[in-house]
Design an enzyme around this catalytic site. Structure first.
Site, mmCIF file in Angstrom:
data_model
loop_
_atom_site.group_PDB
_atom_site.id
_atom_site.type_symbol
_atom_site.label_atom_id
_atom_site.label_comp_id
_atom_site.label_asym_id
_atom_site.label_seq_id
_atom_site.Cartn_x
_atom_site.Cartn_y
_atom_site.Cartn_z
ATOM 1 N N ASP A 268 0.841 -1.201 0.000
ATOM 2 C CA ASP A 268 0.000 0.000 0.000
ATOM 3 C C ASP A 268 0.880 1.257 0.000
ATOM 4 O OD1 ASP A 268 -2.500 -1.627 0.526
ATOM 5 O OD2 ASP A 268 -1.262 -2.156 2.233
ATOM 6 N N HIS B 78 -4.758 -3.274 6.232
ATOM 7 C CA HIS B 78 -4.558 -3.596 4.812
ATOM 8 C C HIS B 78 -5.909 -4.020 4.235
ATOM 9 C CE1 HIS B 78 -3.068 -5.112 1.064
ATOM 10 N NE2 HIS B 78 -3.624 -6.283 1.310
HETATM 11 P P1 NAX Z 1 -2.084 -18.342 -3.513
HETATM 12 O O1 NAX Z 1 -3.439 -18.917 -3.301
HETATM 13 O O2 NAX Z 1 -1.461 -18.373 -4.859
HETATM 14 O O3 NAX Z 1 -1.059 -19.094 -2.527
HETATM 15 C C1 NAX Z 1 -1.340 -19.317 -1.177
HETATM 16 C C2 NAX Z 1 -0.633 -20.599 -0.812
HETATM 17 O O4 NAX Z 1 -0.782 -20.785 0.586
HETATM 18 C C3 NAX Z 1 -1.235 -21.833 -1.484
HETATM 19 O O5 NAX Z 1 -0.208 -22.543 -2.182
HETATM 20 C C4 NAX Z 1 -1.803 -22.640 -0.326
HETATM 21 O O6 NAX Z 1 -1.668 -24.044 -0.522
HETATM 22 C C5 NAX Z 1 -0.931 -22.150 0.834
HETATM 23 N N1 NAX Z 1 -1.500 -22.348 2.152
HETATM 24 C C6 NAX Z 1 -2.814 -22.276 2.527
HETATM 25 N N2 NAX Z 1 -2.934 -22.579 3.824
HETATM 26 C C7 NAX Z 1 -1.696 -22.811 4.285
HETATM 27 C C8 NAX Z 1 -1.184 -23.180 5.560
HETATM 28 N N3 NAX Z 1 -1.989 -23.377 6.594
HETATM 29 N N4 NAX Z 1 0.145 -23.346 5.684
HETATM 30 C C9 NAX Z 1 0.960 -23.175 4.629
HETATM 31 N N5 NAX Z 1 0.549 -22.849 3.393
HETATM 32 C C10 NAX Z 1 -0.769 -22.663 3.230
HETATM 33 O O7 NAX Z 1 -2.133 -16.883 -2.922
HETATM 34 P P2 NAX Z 1 -1.116 -15.662 -3.141
HETATM 35 O O8 NAX Z 1 -1.535 -14.890 -4.322
HETATM 36 O O9 NAX Z 1 0.270 -16.152 -3.056
HETATM 37 O O10 NAX Z 1 -1.493 -14.760 -1.877
HETATM 38 C C11 NAX Z 1 -1.207 -15.181 -0.569
HETATM 39 C C12 NAX Z 1 -1.889 -14.282 0.448
HETATM 40 O O11 NAX Z 1 -1.399 -12.957 0.361
HETATM 41 C C13 NAX Z 1 -3.405 -14.168 0.248
HETATM 42 O O12 NAX Z 1 -4.023 -14.262 1.523
HETATM 43 C C14 NAX Z 1 -3.568 -12.771 -0.303
HETATM 44 O O13 NAX Z 1 -4.849 -12.253 -0.022
HETATM 45 C C15 NAX Z 1 -2.485 -12.054 0.441
HETATM 46 N N6 NAX Z 1 -2.061 -10.741 -0.067
HETATM 47 C C16 NAX Z 1 -1.677 -9.821 0.834
HETATM 48 C C17 NAX Z 1 -1.193 -8.584 0.464
HETATM 49 C C18 NAX Z 1 -0.760 -7.568 1.485
HETATM 50 O O14 NAX Z 1 -0.416 -6.460 1.073
HETATM 51 N N7 NAX Z 1 -0.764 -7.839 2.790
HETATM 52 C C19 NAX Z 1 -1.128 -8.190 -0.968
HETATM 53 C C20 NAX Z 1 -1.151 -9.350 -1.903
HETATM 54 C C21 NAX Z 1 -2.054 -10.484 -1.500
HETATM 55 O O15 NAX Z 1 -3.372 -10.182 -1.894
#
Ligand code: NAX
Length: 326
Positions: free
Chosen positions: A159, A187
């Site tokens: 952000d 966020h």
């Molecule tokens: P993806 O869905 O591509 O990847 C997430 C991964 O986490 C998957 O491979 C899944 O198997 C794994 N996972 C789920 N539960 C788990 C657990 N208990 N232990 C270990 N691994 C686990 O998502 P991606 O695009 O990489 O985004 C990840 C997260 O970042 C999402 O929650 C997204 O909303 C968040 N974001 C946060 C941002 C921020 O500024 N704070 C910005 C970008 C993003 O939107």
């Protein structure tokens, strides 16, 4: 060469990690003289994909990678970790209410907070990226009694970087010439990107833009940027999120050289009368491995109203996950 440090990354087979892990491995996060041991966590169904990431990581032959562990056990992933980037979280599924999402992630971050507390270096620096990042970080902190609450943070840097880039574009300068930008709060779309103290090429941004642009263009553009990326790309921000995570950790570990950054931190003792039991983003400087809230800023009535709104949202999220933080 320094002794290797252990860096845990969760959600390691996901799209953000596909950028993030390779940048950590190349030395962009902790410096070109800092070897790393990568400790990658996934859930069992994603272990096959994680093996593919591991193969590619090996194929890079990075000089700084001193070891790689891939596991579905948080106790293994967090063992002796010096840094932990908690990226993995449960995405919102069809028909899922916001409270369901908060609770599904509450369960994940309860387990991971305990595993960090039991296994990591007690000084481990934690960055929560997985959404809802601030409240996930609060849950993690509350379930990690052996960690210093100051060491559990949430990512607001994307952000912050978005705000810097918007101001640079508007004022016709480069983002490196933009300083003292703040993004306060959560966020989420209630975050408050604040230009009150910002400068571009050393001049007050408030004097370079009109109030109309600030309120009706800049603030909503930064608040809604994530949704705009999804609309354009058909997938959520990944490379920019990874880049922001690297920036957050690098500045925290190596210093921000007097520059202000925005970090979601535990609000206890904050100087801006924000509820003292939240993970809330403030203006921060980092030095000697420690973050510090920038003090003494005058808060206008408009800013106070915006800060109150994002604070109220975080209070609501905290109430919704009360089972996970008692
Ligand atoms: P993806 O869905 O591509 O990847 C997430 C991964 O986490 C998957 O491979 C899944 O198997 C794994 N996972 C789920 N539960 C788990 C657990 N208990 N232990 C270990 N691994 C686990 O998502 P991606 O695009 O990489 O985004 C990840 C997260 O970042 C999402 O929650 C997204 O909303 C968040 N974001 C946060 C941002 C921020 O500024 N704070 C910005 C970008 C993003 O939107």
């Amino acid at each position: 060469m320094k002794a290797p440090v252990r860096v845990a990354v969760t959600g390691a087979a996901g799209q953000i990690s596909y950028s993030l892990i390779f940048r950590i491995a190349s030395g962009t996060m902790l410096g070109p003289d800092q070897p790393v041991i990568l400790q990658l966590l996934e859930i069992p169904p994603a272990m096959g994909a994680l093996q593919g990431v591991l193969m590619e990581l090996n194929d890079c032959a990075f000089p700084l990678v001193a070891g790689v562990i891939a596991t579905d056990d948080p106790n293994v992933a967090f063992k002796d970790a010096d840094f932990a980037l908690l990226v993995g979280s449960r995405p919102r599924g069809p028909g899922m209410e916001r409270s369901d999402l908060l609770n599904a992630n509450g369960a994940i971050f309860t387990v991971q907070g305990k595993a960090l507390s039991d296994n990591a270096n007690p000084n481990v620096r934690v960055l929560v990226v997985g959404n809802p990042a601030n409240t996930n970080a609060l849950i993690c902190l509350k379930n990690a009694p052996k960690l210093n609450p100051r060491n559990v943070t949430a990512m607001m840097r994307l952000d912050h970087n978005r705000a810097m880039s918007q101001i640079a574009e508007k004022t016709g300068t480069h983002s490196t010439k933009v300083e003292k930008v703040v993004v306060w709060g959560n966020h989420s779309s209630t975050q408050y990107p604040d230009i009150s103290y910002a400068t571009a090429d050393g001049k007050a941004v408030k004097g370079l833009v009109d109030d109309e642009w600030n309120k009706n263009d800049f603030i909503p553009t930064v608040q809604q940027r994530g949704a705009a990326i999804i609309k354009a790309r058909g997938a959520s921000s990944a490379a920019s999120a990874a880049s922001a995570a690297v920036d957050h950790m690098r500045n925290w570990a190596l210093g921000s050289n007097g520059q202000w950054v925005s970090m979601g931190v535990y609000s206890k003792g904050n100087p801006y009368a924000v509820d003292e039991d939240l993970i809330f983003a403030f203006p921060i400087t980092c030095e000697n491995g420690e973050w510090k809230i920038v003090e003494g800023l005058e808060i206008s009535d408009f800013s106070r109203e915006m800060i109150k709104k994002t604070e109220a949202e975080l209070q609501g999220e905290r109430a919704a996950v009360s089972d996970h933080i008692s």
